[in-house]
Design a protein around this motif. Structure first.
Motif, short mmCIF file in Angstrom:
data_model
loop_
_atom_site.label_atom_id
_atom_site.label_comp_id
_atom_site.label_asym_id
_atom_site.label_seq_id
_atom_site.Cartn_x
_atom_site.Cartn_y
_atom_site.Cartn_z
N ARG A 1 -0.08 48.71 -0.81
CA ARG A 1 -0.72 47.53 -1.30
C ARG A 1 -1.40 47.53 -2.55
N ASP A 2 -1.57 48.58 -3.25
CA ASP A 2 -2.22 48.55 -4.74
C ASP A 2 -1.04 49.26 -5.48
N ARG A 3 -0.04 48.56 -5.96
CA ARG A 3 0.95 49.02 -6.67
C ARG A 3 0.38 49.69 -8.14
N ARG A 4 -0.56 49.15 -8.83
CA ARG A 4 -1.15 49.32 -9.84
C ARG A 4 -1.73 50.69 -9.65
N ALA A 5 -2.54 51.10 -8.42
CA ALA A 5 -3.01 52.50 -8.48
C ALA A 5 -1.82 53.28 -8.23
N VAL A 6 -0.75 53.27 -7.27
CA VAL A 6 0.26 54.14 -7.24
C VAL A 6 0.72 54.41 -8.59
N LEU A 7 1.38 53.39 -9.23
CA LEU A 7 2.02 53.76 -10.53
C LEU A 7 1.02 54.39 -11.60
N ALA A 8 -0.31 53.91 -11.59
CA ALA A 8 -1.05 54.66 -12.41
C ALA A 8 -1.33 56.39 -12.12
N SER A 9 -1.42 56.48 -10.79
CA SER A 9 -1.38 57.88 -10.32
C SER A 9 -0.36 58.69 -10.56
N PHE A 10 1.10 57.98 -10.31
CA PHE A 10 2.30 58.63 -10.75
C PHE A 10 2.10 58.96 -12.35
N VAL A 11 2.13 57.95 -12.94
CA VAL A 11 2.27 58.18 -14.54
C VAL A 11 1.19 59.46 -15.01
N THR A 12 -0.11 59.09 -14.55
CA THR A 12 -0.95 60.07 -15.04
C THR A 12 -0.86 61.84 -14.50
N SER A 13 0.06 61.70 -13.46
CA SER A 13 0.44 63.14 -12.96
C SER A 13 1.81 63.82 -13.63
N LEU A 14 2.42 62.90 -14.62
CA LEU A 14 3.43 63.35 -15.41
C LEU A 14 3.45 64.37 -16.18
N PRO A 15 4.40 65.31 -16.28
CA PRO A 15 4.32 66.21 -17.44
C PRO A 15 4.39 65.55 -18.84
N GLU A 16 4.07 66.04 -19.97
CA GLU A 16 3.80 65.31 -21.18
C GLU A 16 5.24 65.11 -21.49
N GLY A 17 6.21 65.71 -21.38
CA GLY A 17 7.76 65.36 -21.95
C GLY A 17 8.39 64.28 -20.93
N ASP A 18 8.03 64.25 -19.53
CA ASP A 18 8.26 62.97 -18.82
C ASP A 18 7.48 61.79 -19.18
N GLU A 19 6.29 62.08 -19.58
CA GLU A 19 5.49 60.68 -19.70
C GLU A 19 6.13 60.22 -21.14
N GLN A 20 6.48 60.91 -22.08
CA GLN A 20 7.25 60.40 -23.57
C GLN A 20 8.42 59.74 -23.10
N LEU A 21 9.18 60.35 -22.15
CA LEU A 21 10.31 59.80 -21.90
C LEU A 21 10.29 58.23 -21.12
N LEU A 22 9.31 58.33 -20.12
CA LEU A 22 9.09 57.27 -19.69
C LEU A 22 8.61 55.92 -20.69
N ARG A 23 7.56 56.44 -21.50
CA ARG A 23 7.31 55.41 -22.48
C ARG A 23 8.57 54.84 -23.21
N ASP A 24 9.71 56.08 -23.70
CA ASP A 24 10.67 55.60 -24.64
C ASP A 24 11.61 54.75 -23.72
N LEU A 25 11.63 54.77 -22.25
CA LEU A 25 12.45 54.09 -21.54
C LEU A 25 11.93 52.78 -21.43
#
Length: 129
Positions: free
Chosen positions: A95-119
């Protein structure tokens, strides 16, 4: 009672789909379900192979076309594409896509977080063109 040492090990969820996709990627042309069965595990029931292929078709990971009285199958997505399709399915079921995505993004390791930002930056640049 079946001896646990003799009983076949159950595959992890999604493992058979991954094996079927991998087999389809090795094919030089569209192939039959029987071909997939032989290249994945000849002891696997034909109906199981068909079930997996139909599920992959529903996920848009494979395509099929009628050839004679049966179908031939081709991979439409690679391993990364299948993982992305699974992620979409999970998101679509919440139901709450924002909450799922927020939880996913905040749990990413630093390298993956930067990769996601770049993408995401790259996707924005491409959509602006």
């Amino acid at each position: 009672m079946v001896n646990p040492d003799v009983r076949r090990q159950r595959r992890a969820q999604g493992e058979l789909e991954t094996q079927v996709l991998a087999a389809l990627h090795t094919a030089e042309a569209p192939v039959t379900a029987a071909w997939v069965q032989e290249h994945v595990d000849a002891e696997l029931a034909y109906t199981t192979v068909m079930t997996v292929l139909v599920r992959l078709l529903e996920k848009r990971a494979v395509t099929r076309r009628r050839e004679g009285r049966s179908f031939v199958w081709s991979a439409a997505a690679d391993q990364a594409g299948l993982a992305a399709l699974k992620m979409h399915k999970v998101l679509d079921g919440e139901r709450d896509r924002r909450a799922v995505l927020a939880s996913f993004v905040t749990s990413l390791p630093e390298g993956d977080e930067q990769l996601l930002r770049d993408l995401l930056d790259q996707a924005c640049d491409e959509s602006a063109d």
